[in-house]
Design a protein around this motif. Structure first.
Motif, PDB file in Angstrom:
ATOM      1  N   CYS A 131       0.755  -0.836  -0.089  1.00 16.64           N
ATOM      2  CA  CYS A 131      -0.269   0.088   0.220  1.00 16.64           C
ATOM      3  C   CYS A 131       1.045   1.426  -0.083  1.00 16.64           C
ATOM      4  O   CYS A 131       2.198   1.053   0.670  1.00 16.64           O
ATOM      5  N   ASP A 132      -0.021   2.585   0.037  1.00 17.53           N
ATOM      6  CA  ASP A 132       1.031   3.135  -0.275  1.00 17.53           C
ATOM      7  C   ASP A 132       0.961   4.214   1.036  1.00 17.53           C
ATOM      8  O   ASP A 132       0.111   4.730   1.164  1.00 17.53           O
ATOM      9  N   ARG A 134       1.916   7.155   1.668  1.00 12.95           N
ATOM     10  CA  ARG A 134       1.279   8.867   1.458  1.00 12.95           C
ATOM     11  C   ARG A 134       0.019   9.200   1.785  1.00 12.95           C
ATOM     12  O   ARG A 134      -0.092  10.593   2.204  1.00 12.95           O
ATOM     13  N   SER A 138      -4.549   4.176   3.214  1.00 14.48           N
ATOM     14  CA  SER A 138      -4.122   4.188   1.955  1.00 14.48           C
ATOM     15  C   SER A 138      -4.828   2.394   1.430  1.00 14.48           C
ATOM     16  O   SER A 138      -4.917   1.091   2.568  1.00 14.48           O
ATOM     17  N   LEU A 190       2.002   0.500 -11.364  1.00 14.64           N
ATOM     18  CA  LEU A 190       1.360   1.088 -10.065  1.00 14.64           C
ATOM     19  C   LEU A 190       0.329   1.843 -10.333  1.00 14.64           C
ATOM     20  O   LEU A 190      -0.796   1.766  -9.951  1.00 14.64           O
ATOM     21  N   ILE A 195      -1.793   3.737  -7.467  1.00 14.28           N
ATOM     22  CA  ILE A 195      -0.368   4.521  -6.817  1.00 14.28           C
ATOM     23  C   ILE A 195       0.238   5.161  -7.397  1.00 14.28           C
ATOM     24  O   ILE A 195       0.627   4.787  -8.690  1.00 14.28           O
ATOM     25  N   THR A 196       0.090   6.418  -7.546  1.00 15.95           N
ATOM     26  CA  THR A 196       0.815   7.355  -8.203  1.00 15.95           C
ATOM     27  C   THR A 196       2.798   7.355  -8.439  1.00 15.95           C
ATOM     28  O   THR A 196       2.764   7.232  -7.204  1.00 15.95           O
ATOM     29  N   THR A 197       2.962   8.027  -9.259  1.00 17.70           N
ATOM     30  CA  THR A 197       4.738   7.184  -9.356  1.00 17.70           C
ATOM     31  C   THR A 197       5.546   8.332  -8.965  1.00 17.70           C
ATOM     32  O   THR A 197       6.329   8.540  -9.325  1.00 17.70           O
ATOM     33  N   LEU A 200       7.619   9.129  -5.748  1.00 19.16           N
ATOM     34  CA  LEU A 200       7.426   7.550  -5.316  1.00 19.16           C
ATOM     35  C   LEU A 200       8.530   7.600  -4.022  1.00 19.16           C
ATOM     36  O   LEU A 200       9.599   7.778  -5.202  1.00 19.16           O
ATOM     37  N   LEU A 203       6.636   2.318  -0.442  1.00 20.06           N
ATOM     38  CA  LEU A 203       5.878   1.334  -0.929  1.00 20.06           C
ATOM     39  C   LEU A 203       5.879   0.394   0.571  1.00 20.06           C
ATOM     40  O   LEU A 203       6.882   0.341   1.154  1.00 20.06           O
ATOM     41  N   ASP A 231       0.698  -2.081   5.771  1.00 15.61           N
ATOM     42  CA  ASP A 231       1.485  -1.213   6.377  1.00 15.61           C
ATOM     43  C   ASP A 231       2.139  -1.039   7.558  1.00 15.61           C
ATOM     44  O   ASP A 231       2.734   0.264   8.099  1.00 15.61           O
ATOM     45  N   LYS A 235       8.992  -1.933   4.338  1.00 12.77           N
ATOM     46  CA  LYS A 235       9.551  -1.124   3.123  1.00 12.77           C
ATOM     47  C   LYS A 235      10.470  -1.504   2.079  1.00 12.77           C
ATOM     48  O   LYS A 235      11.203  -1.693   2.340  1.00 12.77           O
TER      49      LYS A 235
END
Length: 269
Positions: A131-132, A134, A138, A190, A195-197, A200, A203, A231, A235
């Motif tokens: 998951c992201d 950020r 998410s 992604l 998920i915005t690259t 980045l 993750l 989460d 990482k």
């Protein structure tokens, strides 16, 4: 006149009291040590940067395709429950700016055939989840992958679950079976899974291996709950980013009142 008195029974001379006292002392000692242990952060893996088109998803890590020679793998070596597997499993991650690639090699007993049929948990396979970080709360993206080259998306995480079809339509997957091992490759676009690259850097990620030859479940990182709770797992780090410790992602390692130790000749921890 001499008076004879019955000897007094002391705790030290009474086996039952000694045993009870010893058990209480061990419980108190283990509780004290567990409380004094520092919180442990999840593991981290540096994602390799590769040019687009360098990696082909065919279930084989050919020479020069994966930069695994210059990077340390993610060892999937922590048992979920019961005993740890005596077989190794390693994984690597790479990124070309659009696709997240995963390579997983799973060693198994060469004299026991892989279990290819059945549901998850009753056959050989692996589980990925990420998951992201950020995005607050998410969605958790997950998939189950098998040695026969098939895979399915998972809907996990309750209100944070993603549709099963999301991974199924986006991911490219292949696997090959060798003598005493099997290899899996994934390519995940992604952006297609939300998920915005751009920019980045991190993750949240976890990996789980199910082996039927020794009936074990092994993970890359412990979590605060299910294996797919990415989460609170490990990482994936992109580029040169360095992540500072964040107490919200630390996991308490609980100790039982009875400790069991065994040799660790390979220093796997």
């Amino acid at each position: 006149m001499i008076t004879l008195r019955k000897p007094r029974t002391t705790p030290a001379s009474h086996p039952a009291l000694v045993s009870k006292a010893l058990r209480s002392a061990l419980v108190l000692l283990s509780a004290f040590l567990a409380a004094s242990l520092p919180l442990s952060a999840g593991p981290r893996h540096r994602v390799a940067s590769v040019p687009a088109g360098q990696i082909t998803i065919d279930g084989q890590a050919t020479a020069g395709e994966w930069p695994s020679e210059s990077s340390r793998p993610m060892p999937c070596a922590i048992p979920v429950s019961a005993d740890a597997s005596t077989h190794d499993a390693d994984a690597w991650a790479a990124f070309d700016g659009t696709l997240l690639y995963l390579l997983v090699t799973v060693n198994v007993a060469p004299d026991k055939p892989l279990v290819m049929k059945g549901n998850w948990g009753g056959r050989d396979g692996l589980e990925v989840a990420f998951c992201d970080p950020r995005v607050k709360e998410s969605p958790i993206v997950s998939a189950l992958c098998y040695p026969d080259g098939t895979f399915t998306g998972q809907s996990v995480g309750g209100p944070r679950a993603t549709p099963v079809e999301l991974m199924g339509k986006a991911v490219s997957y292949a696997a090959t079976v060798g003598n005493g091992s099997w290899t899996a490759e994934l390519a995940i676009p992604l952006a297609q899974i939300g998920i915005t690259t751009s920019d980045l850097q991190v993750l949240s990620f976890n990996l789980n291996i199910r082996r039927m030859c020794d009936a074990t479940w092994m993970v890359w990182a412990r979590t605060r709950g299910p294996v797919w709770m990415a989460d609170t797992a490990g990482k994936l780090l992109f580029g040169d980013v360095e992540v500072e410790e964040d107490a919200s992602h630390l996991v308490v390692q609980q100790l039982s009142s009875i400790w069991q130790f065994r040799a660790d000749p390979d220093e796997r921890g």
